[in-house]
Design an enzyme around this catalytic site. Structure first.
Site, short mmCIF file in Angstrom:
data_model
loop_
_atom_site.label_atom_id
_atom_site.label_comp_id
_atom_site.label_asym_id
_atom_site.label_seq_id
_atom_site.Cartn_x
_atom_site.Cartn_y
_atom_site.Cartn_z
CD GLU A 128 -13.35 -6.78 8.66
OE1 GLU A 128 -13.81 -7.66 9.40
OE2 GLU A 128 -13.27 -6.93 7.42
CB VAL A 131 -8.85 -7.65 3.09
CG1 VAL A 131 -9.38 -8.07 1.72
CG2 VAL A 131 -7.58 -8.40 3.42
N GLY A 133 -10.84 -2.24 2.74
CA GLY A 133 -11.16 -0.97 3.41
C GLY A 133 -12.32 -1.14 4.39
CB ILE A 135 -15.85 -4.41 2.37
CG1 ILE A 135 -15.91 -3.33 1.29
CG2 ILE A 135 -16.86 -5.50 2.11
CD1 ILE A 135 -15.47 -3.82 -0.08
N GLY A 186 -6.23 10.11 -1.21
CA GLY A 186 -5.82 9.28 -0.06
C GLY A 186 -6.08 7.80 -0.24
CG ASP A 200 -2.81 -2.83 -1.72
OD1 ASP A 200 -2.46 -2.66 -0.55
OD2 ASP A 200 -3.99 -2.79 -2.10
CE LYS A 204 -5.88 -4.06 0.08
NZ LYS A 204 -6.21 -2.96 -0.82
N GLY A 301 -9.74 4.77 1.65
CA GLY A 301 -10.22 6.08 2.09
C GLY A 301 -10.23 6.17 3.60
N1 HSE Z 1 -3.98 1.49 -1.55
C1 HSE Z 1 -5.10 0.68 -1.22
C2 HSE Z 1 -6.12 0.80 -2.33
C3 HSE Z 1 -5.70 1.17 0.08
O1 HSE Z 1 -5.94 1.64 -3.21
O2 HSE Z 1 -7.05 0.03 -2.34
C4 HSE Z 1 -6.59 0.18 0.73
O3 HSE Z 1 -5.95 -1.00 1.10
#
Ligand code: HSE
Length: 437
Positions: A128, A131, A133, A135, A186, A200, A204, A301
């Site tokens: 989960e 993708v 974070g 949500i 972070g 990234d 996703k 986060g």
């Molecule tokens: N590096 C990713 C972002 C972290 O900034 O969304 C979450 O997948």
């Protein structure tokens, strides 16, 4: 009461967030699952001591010790990257453990291998947190939207890129400074070029496409462009035209082929995705039964992502307790129902475009440019040329009606070859009308 014991590999941003959520929510999780979900061991190479709130949790350096511990039911991989994460996960599955991961790079490229291994051992793989974070978008595709043919996927799926564009837009802050802030908060990947270059986001999108369409989507089939060419002047022009620039993932399901692309786009400022700011993500689906659905929340986060990891642990705990492992297939479609993907070639995709062309300010340049665009059947909607400076180079900014990527690429090459063209053209797609509704 049944105990479910968890081992956590990786105590970085998401790992420490997950531990915190597990400890703070322990009573609530017990009331929801009927199990005592216990963090037994953390494995991390760089951590010397665990914080006080994790008293009683063992700390080891060697992930193999945790994977080999017969008491551990669920192994959580939060180190990211391909190796050694892949080996740890396959070893954990081989040892009969359920696995939870936030690793989108790994799931998007090695998901098939991992899910097949898990099916053989009848264990679950939860992802989960890979993708969006915090949500719950994976769960939504697996269960809440199960009755739908998904027609489109469109979204802002990288908090770092969105944070950078948002602050550049609202505060006029430079790219490098904002990136530093995102890293400190972070959000950013270990290698932040993954955030900025759209990789990234593509990881996703591959995961969502596989689940939404029941296909074996591949990362190398996604067309990927990042945000590094965008300058404050483009953000300014976008504002003049009534747009905001966002890094979007877009996939349209055409039945026998699907679009798969990640690129910056100018989004009309009244569109919902234009108003998703900071590290927030917005993921939009159109389903044939449900219509439009938008998921919005913190896409990165420590604790929000920890919330998603723990949601998977809860699901697995419930399935262990009710003897219903793999009740829901990992990609929603049954594994034997997954089909190969057929991706729409980018040359065939049409969008309105924005071009910023640096030109030497002299007579006849505009007519040459418009001639080239006309020869490629690209129709101009508007042109702006701002006053010249000391260099004698001015940006000519052109907005076009819908034009195919093939025509745009050919026209841009011809314009860049003109003697009057003084540098590289910045080209940004404008969100097509049918995707803007
Ligand atoms: N590096 C990713 C972002 C972290 O900034 O969304 C979450 O997948």
């Amino acid at each position: 009461m049944r105990q479910i014991k968890v081992g956590l590999i990786g105590f970085g941003t998401v790992g420490s967030g997950t531990a915190k959520v597990m400890v703070e929510q322990a009573e609530r999780l017990k009331r929801k699952t009927g199990a005592d979900i216990i963090l037994k061991t953390v494995a991390d190479l760089r951590t010397e001591t665990l914080p006080d709130h994790l008293a009683g949790v063992a700390l080891v350096k060697d992930a193999a010790a945790l994977i080999g511990d017969p008491e551990i039911d669920v192994v959580v991989e939060l180190i990211g990257g391909i190796e050694p994460a892949r080996t740890f996960i396959l070893d954990a599955i081989g040892a009969g453990k359920h696995v939870v991961t936030a690793n989108k790079a790994l799931i998007s490229q090695h998901g098939k291998e991992i899910f097949e291994a898990a099916a053989v051992r009848n264990v679950e793989v939860g992802f989960e947190a890979s993708v969006g974070g915090g949500i719950p978008v994976i769960k939504a595709l697996k269960e809440g939207l199960a009755a739908n043919r998904i027609n489109t996927i469109m979204g802002i799926m990288n908090g770092t890129a969105n944070y950078i564009l948002h602050r550049m837009t609202n505060e006029g802050v430079g790219f490098a400074e904002v990136l530093r802030d995102a890293q400190e908060l972070g959000f950013a990947e270990a290698d932040p070029t993954y955030d900025i270059d759209g990789i990234d986001t593509a990881h996703k999108l591959v995961i969502l496409m596989s689940m939404a369409y029941g296909i074996n989507a591949r990362l190398d089939e996604v067309s990927i462009e990042g945000i590094s060419a965008i300058e404050p002047i483009d953000i300014e022009f976008a504002r003049e035209f009534g747009y905001r620039i966002k890094l979007l993932a877009i996939s349209v399901n055409h039945g026998d082929h699907v679009e798969a692309r990640v690129h910056p786009a100018m989004v009309p400022e009244e569109h919902m995705l234009a108003n998703i700011s900071g590290a927030y993500n917005g993921i939009h689906f159109n389903g044939d039964m449900v219509g439009n659905v938008l998921f919005y929340g913190l896409g990165a986060g420590q604790v929000p992502t920890g919330s998603a990891v723990v949601a998977d642990i809860v699901d697995i705990s419930r399935n262990i307790l009710h003897d219903s492992i793999n009740r829901v297939p990992p990609l929603s479609y049954r594994p034997d129902e997954l089909r190969p993907s057929a991706i729409t070639p980018m040359e065939k995709i049409s969008s309105p475009h924005y071009f910023r062309i640096p030109v030497k300010d002299r007579p006849g340049v505009l007519s040459k440019i418009s001639g080239i665009l006309a020869a490629h059947d690209i129709s101009i909607e508007s042109v702006i040329q701002k006053g010249r400076d000391d260099t004698g180079v001015v940006p000519v900014v052109i907005r076009t009606y819908e034009a195919s990527d093939a025509a745009v690429g050919a026209a841009m090459a011809e314009i860049e070859a003109l003697d009057a063209c003084a540098g590289t053209i910045v080209k940004i797609r404008i969100l097509a009308n049918e995707l803007s509704e």
